[in-house]
Motif scaffolding. Structure first.
Motif, PDB file in Angstrom:
ATOM      1  N   LEU A 132      58.575   8.811 135.623  1.00  0.00           N
ATOM      2  CA  LEU A 132      58.805   7.738 134.665  1.00  0.00           C
ATOM      3  C   LEU A 132      59.382   8.264 133.355  1.00  0.00           C
ATOM      4  O   LEU A 132      59.097   9.396 132.951  1.00  0.00           O
ATOM      5  N   PRO A 133      60.171   7.434 132.670  1.00  0.00           N
ATOM      6  CA  PRO A 133      60.614   7.793 131.319  1.00  0.00           C
ATOM      7  C   PRO A 133      59.437   7.702 130.361  1.00  0.00           C
ATOM      8  O   PRO A 133      58.397   7.118 130.692  1.00  0.00           O
ATOM      9  N   PRO A 134      59.554   8.251 129.154  1.00  0.00           N
ATOM     10  CA  PRO A 134      58.425   8.240 128.212  1.00  0.00           C
ATOM     11  C   PRO A 134      58.019   6.821 127.821  1.00  0.00           C
ATOM     12  O   PRO A 134      58.840   5.896 127.806  1.00  0.00           O
ATOM     13  N   VAL A 135      56.738   6.661 127.514  1.00  0.00           N
ATOM     14  CA  VAL A 135      56.247   5.401 126.966  1.00  0.00           C
ATOM     15  C   VAL A 135      56.807   5.237 125.551  1.00  0.00           C
ATOM     16  O   VAL A 135      56.814   6.184 124.759  1.00  0.00           O
ATOM     17  N   GLN A 136      57.293   4.050 125.239  1.00  0.00           N
ATOM     18  CA  GLN A 136      57.873   3.785 123.927  1.00  0.00           C
ATOM     19  C   GLN A 136      56.899   2.980 123.071  1.00  0.00           C
ATOM     20  O   GLN A 136      56.267   2.040 123.546  1.00  0.00           O
ATOM     21  N   VAL A 137      56.779   3.372 121.811  1.00  0.00           N
ATOM     22  CA  VAL A 137      55.919   2.670 120.863  1.00  0.00           C
ATOM     23  C   VAL A 137      56.759   1.634 120.121  1.00  0.00           C
ATOM     24  O   VAL A 137      57.774   1.968 119.504  1.00  0.00           O
ATOM     25  N   GLY A 138      56.354   0.375 120.206  1.00  0.00           N
ATOM     26  CA  GLY A 138      57.120  -0.693 119.578  1.00  0.00           C
ATOM     27  C   GLY A 138      56.897  -0.782 118.071  1.00  0.00           C
ATOM     28  O   GLY A 138      56.038  -0.103 117.501  1.00  0.00           O
ATOM     29  N   LYS A 139      57.672  -1.637 117.433  1.00  0.00           N
ATOM     30  CA  LYS A 139      57.531  -1.860 116.005  1.00  0.00           C
ATOM     31  C   LYS A 139      56.229  -2.606 115.728  1.00  0.00           C
ATOM     32  O   LYS A 139      55.915  -3.588 116.407  1.00  0.00           O
TER      33      LYS A 139
END
Length: 227
Positions: A132-139
């Motif tokens: 999987l690609p990295p988990v992204q932290v939203g605004k």
């Protein structure tokens, strides 16, 4: 007039790992149910428009990800504590505002990056390997309607108050991002992401006739769990 306080003395809340893990379990339930429904919908679409035979399990897995460009896997509730100061009339009028602003941060996976190149099927062991690609932290989504403010100063003009509020909003966003990216919450988000993706893949594979398969998931740059 309240005594002067230095902004550096304002305590910054530290994450409670036990409380965050408990909150994560509660918040993960609706997301997993949502993922299960999406997986079933993807399976029925595959059954309606896919081939009659079982075919390649990788094709079935890729189908489960189609039309899910972004998947929210975890959410964290944070309460940044920030402070800002304002000086006017060459320093003659000083004011300060401390704010506690609740914030919600979502963690997402970019599933548009997940294609057949990130999947590998081990037929002998009936194991699907997923990268999987990295988990992204939203605004951060600040809930300023529930914010609490403490203001200090002999006289605070409307312009000064507006500036203090803007500065605290900016600081709260920065602090929320810092809190959201701490190792405890990132580990919880990655764990939730793996559980969600496993649900998203296991259901279509089982119903499509592959039975109980082993799904091993890792992120970019992470060693796969061999257990």
């Amino acid at each position: 007039m309240v005594g002067n306080m230095n902004s550096s003395e304002t305590p910054s809340p530290r994450p409670d790992p036990g409380k965050q893990k408990s909150l994560a379990r509660i918040q993960a339930v609706p997301w997993l149910l949502f993922i299960a429904m999406l997986a079933l919908a993807a399976f029925f679409a595959w059954r309606a428009y896919g081939p009659d035979d079982l075919g390649d399990p990788l094709s079935t897995s890729v189908t489960a990800f189609e039309k899910q460009n972004s998947l929210t896997v975890f959410s964290a509730q944070l309460s940044p504590v920030v402070a800002s100061t304002d000086s006017r009339l060459f320093g003659a009028i000083q004011s300060r505002q401390v704010a506690v602003i609740p914030a919600r941060v979502n963690y997402t996976l970019d599933l548009s990056q997940v294609d057949a190149s990130r999947l590998a099927w081990d037929d002998a062991n009936r194991t699907l390997h997923v990268q999987l690609p990295p988990v992204q932290v939203g605004k951060p989504n600040l809930d300023e309607a529930r914010a609490q403010y403490l203001r200090e100063g002999i006289w605070i003009s409307r312009n000064a108050q507006d500036k203090l509020t803007r500065d605290n909003t900016r600081l709260a966003e920065q602090q929320a991002v810092e809190q959201a990216t701490n190792p405890v919450l990132m580990d919880l988000a990655r764990t939730a992401a793996k559980e969600a993706v496993e649900q998203n893949l296991a259901i279509p594979l089982q119903v499509a006739g592959y039975g109980d398969v082993i799904i091993k998931i890792r992120f970019d740059g992470e060693e796969e769990n061999t257990q």
